[in-house]
Design a protein around this motif. Sequence first.
Motif, short mmCIF file in Angstrom:
data_model
loop_
_atom_site.label_atom_id
_atom_site.label_comp_id
_atom_site.label_asym_id
_atom_site.label_seq_id
_atom_site.Cartn_x
_atom_site.Cartn_y
_atom_site.Cartn_z
N MET A 108 0.62 7.37 3.74
CA MET A 108 0.66 8.83 3.75
C MET A 108 1.67 9.31 4.78
O MET A 108 1.75 8.78 5.89
N SER A 157 1.34 11.19 -0.35
CA SER A 157 1.38 9.75 -0.58
C SER A 157 2.79 9.34 -0.99
O SER A 157 3.40 9.96 -1.87
N SER A 182 5.81 7.49 -2.80
CA SER A 182 5.94 6.92 -4.15
C SER A 182 6.22 5.43 -4.10
O SER A 182 5.96 4.71 -5.07
N ARG A 185 0.84 -1.19 0.00
CA ARG A 185 0.00 0.00 0.00
C ARG A 185 0.88 1.24 0.00
O ARG A 185 2.04 1.20 0.45
N HIS A 186 0.34 2.35 -0.52
CA HIS A 186 1.05 3.63 -0.51
C HIS A 186 0.59 4.42 0.72
O HIS A 186 -0.52 4.95 0.75
N ASP A 206 1.40 7.86 8.93
CA ASP A 206 0.15 8.52 8.58
C ASP A 206 0.24 9.95 9.08
O ASP A 206 1.33 10.43 9.44
#
Length: 459
Positions: A296, A302, A304, A293-294, A318
Motif C-alpha cells: 500500500m 494498492s 498494481s 505482495r501488493h 505503507d
Amino acid sequence: MSPSPASPLDALDWIALEQQLDQDGCAVIRTLLRPDTCDRLSALYPQSEPFRSQVIMTRHGFGRGEYKYLRYPLPPVVERLRSALYPRLVPLANRWHERMGLPARFPEQHSEFLERCHAAGQLRPTPLLLQYGPQDYNCLHQDLYGEHVFPLQVAILLSEPGEDFTGGEFVMTEQRPRMQSRPLVMDLRKGDALIFAVNQRPVKGVRRLSGDHASRCQPTAQRKTAYSGHHLPRRDLTIMQTTFDLFADTESEQPRRAEQIGEQSWVLRGFALPQIEQLLPALESIIACAPLRHMMTPGGFSMSVATSSCGALGWITDRSGYRYSSEDPVSHRPWPAMPEVFRELAQTAAKRAGFADFVPDSCLINRYVPGAKMSLHQDKDENAYEAPIVSLSLGLPATFLFGGFARGDRSQKISLLHGDMVVWGGVDRLRYHGILPIKPGRHPRLGEQRFNLTFRTAG
C-alpha cells in the motif's frame, strides 16, 4: 511439401476472408496443406535438429502439453507459407492498425518485415509445433513476442479429428466492453488453417477488441479404421498444430550492444542472457521465501505491481511512507540473502556503464502482469546517491519511461526485452523514470508476466 493444389492461395477469395476476419477476428482456409504434408511436418516432432527449444507447458502454468520452436533454416513448406501468406494479410493488418490509431505500418513483403525485426534485435523464428496428449490443454492466452508484432497469425491442424484424437477443440474468446466474453469454437480438419487476431482488432463502436485462444484434448483417442477400439501410440493420440507468427522473435537471443540514453545512463541490450539459467531459479527461490505482495502506498492505494526483496535491505511502503527495512514486514524475518549471481551481474553491468565500485545491498523485485504500470518517480529513499541504479528486465516486453529532473519533463520511451539491463547514475541519478502499462502477452519462459529487478546501494 507445398500448399494443396486444390486450394492454392491465389485461388482463394481474399475479399471474403478479410470480411470474415473483420466480422469474427478469425477465418478458416480449408485444406491448406495436403495430408501427406501434414504427416511430414508431424514427423519432425520427435527429432531434435529442426528445433531450437522445447517448452513443457506445466512448468510455466501454460496448461498441459508441450511445444517446440523451429530453428533456421525453417522447413521449406513453412518458409514458403510465411512468405506467401504475409503479403496477402498486410493490407488488413495496416487497415486494422489505422482504425485502432496504432502508429505501426507493415511493409509489403515478409523479407522487409524480417529486416525490421532483425534491426530491433528480434532474430529467432517463432513458428512452432504443439503436441497434446490425453487430458492436455492450453490455457487461454495471447501470443506477443518482442517490440514488432504482426497482428495476425496462422494455426494449421496436422492431425485428423475423430481418427487421431477426440476433443481438442480450438477455442477463442473476445473480451467485449460492458458485455460478457464471446466464445468461438472452431471446427478444423486435418490440413485446415485458421487465421486469427493475435491480440486486438477494431470493431465498429469499439476502438479495440481483445481476444484470447486455447485448446483441449479428451482423455482417449481412437481411430475409426483398422485400429478401432484400441488405444494408439502417443504420437497418434496427439493433436499437433504448427503456428506461424510471421515475424522473428529474439527476446532470448538479441545482439549484445550498449545504447546511451543520458550523459551517464545506458541500456545494455541482452546483457543478462548468458546468466538466465542461473537467474531464474534464484529468483524463484527468493519468491518462495519472501512471497510477492501488493503493498500500500502512503496515499492508501494498492500498488498494481507485486513486490518482494532480497539483500540486507528491502524497499517497503505503507501508510507511514516509503523506506528501506532489514526485515520483511510480512514474515518479520530478514529478507533472503542476495544470490551471488544477482550481485555479480549487477556489479558487472554497473562497471560496463562506468560505475566500477558499485556494491548493491538491496534488490527490489517487481512483478508486472498485463495492465500493471509504474508511474514516473525518482529514487530518493537511498542514503547513497553517488551509487547508480541497476535494473534488469525479465519476461514480457515493457516500455521504460526515462525523463528529466522534473515530473513534467519530456520522457524517452525505451523498449525493454527479456535480458535487457538499464544503468543510470552520476548526473542522471535523480531522473524521473517509470513503466507504461504492460501489454497482454505470454513470454515463452515466464508466461503472462514481467519481472524487474532493481539493484541499489540503500544503506
